[in-house]
Design a protein around this motif. Sequence first.
Motif, PDB file in Angstrom:
ATOM      1  N   PRO A 244       0.833  -1.210   0.000  1.00 54.54           N
ATOM      2  CA  PRO A 244       0.000   0.000   0.000  1.00 54.54           C
ATOM      3  C   PRO A 244       0.862   1.253   0.000  1.00 54.54           C
ATOM      4  CG  PRO A 244       0.060  -0.963   2.199  1.00 54.54           C
ATOM      5  CD  PRO A 244       0.727  -1.950   1.281  1.00 54.54           C
ATOM      6  N   GLY A 245       0.399   2.263  -0.723  1.00 57.77           N
ATOM      7  CA  GLY A 245       1.142   3.512  -0.792  1.00 57.77           C
ATOM      8  C   GLY A 245       0.377   4.657  -0.169  1.00 57.77           C
ATOM      9  N   THR A 246       1.092   5.656   0.276  1.00 56.75           N
ATOM     10  CA  THR A 246       0.496   6.847   0.864  1.00 56.75           C
ATOM     11  C   THR A 246       1.530   7.951   0.913  1.00 56.75           C
ATOM     12  OG1 THR A 246      -0.580   7.759   2.838  1.00 56.75           O
ATOM     13  CG2 THR A 246       1.101   6.084   3.196  1.00 56.75           C
ATOM     14  N   GLY A 247       1.038   9.180   1.048  1.00 51.45           N
ATOM     15  CA  GLY A 247       1.939  10.306   1.200  1.00 51.45           C
ATOM     16  C   GLY A 247       1.908  10.907   2.584  1.00 51.45           C
ATOM     17  N   THR A 248       1.207  10.241   3.533  1.00 50.31           N
ATOM     18  CA  THR A 248       1.119  10.781   4.887  1.00 50.31           C
ATOM     19  C   THR A 248       1.546   9.750   5.917  1.00 50.31           C
ATOM     20  OG1 THR A 248      -1.163  10.091   5.408  1.00 50.31           O
ATOM     21  CG2 THR A 248      -0.886  12.113   4.128  1.00 50.31           C
ATOM     22  N   ILE A 249       2.123  10.233   6.992  1.00 53.62           N
ATOM     23  CA  ILE A 249       2.568   9.342   8.053  1.00 53.62           C
ATOM     24  C   ILE A 249       1.377   8.694   8.763  1.00 53.62           C
ATOM     25  CG2 ILE A 249       3.670   9.309  10.331  1.00 53.62           C
ATOM     26  CD1 ILE A 249       5.797  11.185   9.239  1.00 53.62           C
ATOM     27  N   VAL A 250       0.309   9.452   8.970  1.00 54.54           N
ATOM     28  CA  VAL A 250      -0.869   8.891   9.649  1.00 54.54           C
ATOM     29  C   VAL A 250      -1.411   7.694   8.886  1.00 54.54           C
ATOM     30  CG1 VAL A 250      -3.267   9.346  10.296  1.00 54.54           C
ATOM     31  CG2 VAL A 250      -1.509  11.048  10.786  1.00 54.54           C
ATOM     32  N   HIS A 251      -1.561   7.852   7.592  1.00 58.02           N
ATOM     33  CA  HIS A 251      -2.078   6.755   6.775  1.00 58.02           C
ATOM     34  C   HIS A 251      -1.083   5.598   6.733  1.00 58.02           C
ATOM     35  CE1 HIS A 251      -4.062   5.495   2.694  1.00 58.02           C
ATOM     36  NE2 HIS A 251      -4.416   4.710   3.697  1.00 58.02           N
ATOM     37  N   LEU A 252       0.195   5.910   6.654  1.00 60.55           N
ATOM     38  CA  LEU A 252       1.229   4.876   6.684  1.00 60.55           C
ATOM     39  C   LEU A 252       1.121   4.043   7.953  1.00 60.55           C
ATOM     40  CD1 LEU A 252       4.017   3.601   5.827  1.00 60.55           C
ATOM     41  CD2 LEU A 252       5.070   5.467   7.140  1.00 60.55           C
ATOM     42  N   GLU A 253       1.019   4.688   9.094  1.00 61.64           N
ATOM     43  CA  GLU A 253       0.946   3.960  10.361  1.00 61.64           C
ATOM     44  C   GLU A 253      -0.313   3.108  10.433  1.00 61.64           C
ATOM     45  OE1 GLU A 253       1.366   7.166  13.138  1.00 61.64           O
ATOM     46  OE2 GLU A 253       3.571   7.112  13.063  1.00 61.64           O
ATOM     47  N   GLU A 254      -1.394   3.615   9.875  1.00 66.97           N
ATOM     48  CA  GLU A 254      -2.628   2.844   9.824  1.00 66.97           C
ATOM     49  C   GLU A 254      -2.441   1.578   8.987  1.00 66.97           C
ATOM     50  OE1 GLU A 254      -6.471   3.442   7.162  1.00 66.97           O
ATOM     51  OE2 GLU A 254      -6.413   4.912   8.795  1.00 66.97           O
ATOM     52  N   ASN A 255      -1.795   1.731   7.825  1.00 64.52           N
ATOM     53  CA  ASN A 255      -1.560   0.570   6.965  1.00 64.52           C
ATOM     54  C   ASN A 255      -0.679  -0.465   7.643  1.00 64.52           C
ATOM     55  OD1 ASN A 255      -3.079   1.626   4.854  1.00 64.52           O
ATOM     56  ND2 ASN A 255      -1.321   2.509   3.796  1.00 64.52           N
ATOM     57  N   VAL A 256       0.404  -0.018   8.243  1.00 70.63           N
ATOM     58  CA  VAL A 256       1.339  -0.954   8.882  1.00 70.63           C
ATOM     59  C   VAL A 256       0.666  -1.709  10.020  1.00 70.63           C
ATOM     60  CG1 VAL A 256       3.477  -1.109  10.223  1.00 70.63           C
ATOM     61  CG2 VAL A 256       3.386   0.345   8.186  1.00 70.63           C
ATOM     62  N   ALA A 257      -0.241  -1.044  10.726  1.00 71.39           N
ATOM     63  CA  ALA A 257      -0.946  -1.691  11.830  1.00 71.39           C
ATOM     64  C   ALA A 257      -1.807  -2.851  11.353  1.00 71.39           C
ATOM     65  CB  ALA A 257      -1.798  -0.672  12.574  1.00 71.39           C
ATOM     66  N   ALA A 258      -2.182  -2.860  10.079  1.00 74.95           N
ATOM     67  CA  ALA A 258      -3.018  -3.934   9.554  1.00 74.95           C
ATOM     68  C   ALA A 258      -2.316  -5.288   9.596  1.00 74.95           C
ATOM     69  CB  ALA A 258      -3.431  -3.618   8.120  1.00 74.95           C
ATOM     70  N   ALA A 259      -0.986  -5.280   9.665  1.00 75.23           N
ATOM     71  CA  ALA A 259      -0.244  -6.541   9.705  1.00 75.23           C
ATOM     72  C   ALA A 259      -0.549  -7.356  10.950  1.00 75.23           C
ATOM     73  CB  ALA A 259       1.255  -6.274   9.609  1.00 75.23           C
ATOM     74  N   SER A 260      -1.030  -6.695  12.000  1.00 76.03           N
ATOM     75  CA  SER A 260      -1.307  -7.414  13.250  1.00 76.03           C
ATOM     76  C   SER A 260      -2.757  -7.879  13.355  1.00 76.03           C
ATOM     77  CB  SER A 260      -0.980  -6.515  14.452  1.00 76.03           C
ATOM     78  OG  SER A 260      -1.818  -5.363  14.459  1.00 76.03           O
ATOM     79  N   ILE A 261      -3.568  -7.579  12.353  1.00 72.02           N
ATOM     80  CA  ILE A 261      -4.979  -7.964  12.394  1.00 72.02           C
ATOM     81  C   ILE A 261      -5.141  -9.419  11.954  1.00 72.02           C
ATOM     82  CG2 ILE A 261      -7.258  -7.566  11.383  1.00 72.02           C
ATOM     83  CD1 ILE A 261      -6.510  -4.621  11.118  1.00 72.02           C
ATOM     84  N   LYS A 262      -5.818 -10.192  12.756  1.00 78.54           N
ATOM     85  CA  LYS A 262      -6.105 -11.588  12.423  1.00 78.54           C
ATOM     86  C   LYS A 262      -7.601 -11.754  12.222  1.00 78.54           C
ATOM     87  CE  LYS A 262      -1.785 -12.827  12.938  1.00 78.54           C
ATOM     88  NZ  LYS A 262      -1.224 -11.490  13.105  1.00 78.54           N
ATOM     89  N   LEU A 263      -7.965 -12.333  11.096  1.00 77.38           N
ATOM     90  CA  LEU A 263      -9.361 -12.600  10.802  1.00 77.38           C
ATOM     91  C   LEU A 263      -9.765 -13.950  11.364  1.00 77.38           C
ATOM     92  CD1 LEU A 263      -9.458 -11.528   7.032  1.00 77.38           C
ATOM     93  CD2 LEU A 263     -10.077 -10.140   9.018  1.00 77.38           C
TER      94      LEU A 263
END
Length: 275
Positions: A244-263
């Motif tokens: 995923p790409g983004t130009g903002t740190i807030v969005h970047l941190e949100e994306n990276v946090a998705a790695a810890s989500i388990k369905l």
Amino acid sequence: MTFDTFSIGERSVRRLGFGAMHLPTEAGAVREGAIAVARRAVELGVNLIDTAHLYGWGANEELLAEALYPYPDDLLIATKVGVAPPDPPREAALCGRPDFLRDQVEQGLRRLRVERLELLQLHRVDPEVPLADQVGALRELQVAGKIGHIGLSEVTVAQLEEARQIIDVASVQNRYNMLDREHEAVLDACDAAGIAFLPWRPVHPAAAKPTPEIATVAAELDATSAQASLAWLLHRSPVVLPIPGTGTIVHLEENVAAASIKLSSDQRRRLGLSD
């Protein structure tokens, strides 16, 4: 299923990468912001970054070098070649001529300040040039030590099979997400062969216009629809490495946090995944 890492050759990378395409490269405050985003990605543990000659015609590569050089030992920057810049009246066009590919590789080496491009992907297959000539040129550069591993982008199963007769394909970068599964067969082929699959546009349109089921699952996870979409990709196959790409740190941190989500098993089923 291994969520944390995937090996591309001798390199072990975390499965959630970063696409640098949206980083602005013009001078001034916006460039400083883009540099901060790239550096924050590495701080957060991202060690797979995707760029291309096409992104600003080399300016994106130069930005990453400015932000991150000298590179951390575990950082893998993947770049792409095979698109010619506009030359009015001609618009940007695919170009897979061996001499052109060699020149873009040399430019990438200079712009990224490296002696070897660890992962070099053919941005598109040029229909006017035999595929064997295109990947053959990259193979020659690999033998010469200028490319570590070779990947492909936007290919069919047949093109992947043809290329694999000539080179060891390390990665495939095709468009793929929860609501756009046109390249399902290509992903399945990569899964069977243990080839890294880097889906571009990994969250849209699911993030912009989530279905009721996506929105419901995201709410259950206390996550955004984009995060649920990235989690879905990570569950889809262990060879999937979203960028995923983004130009903002807030969005970047949100994306990276998705790695810890388990369905859960039920959530995977409702989102169209089998256990």
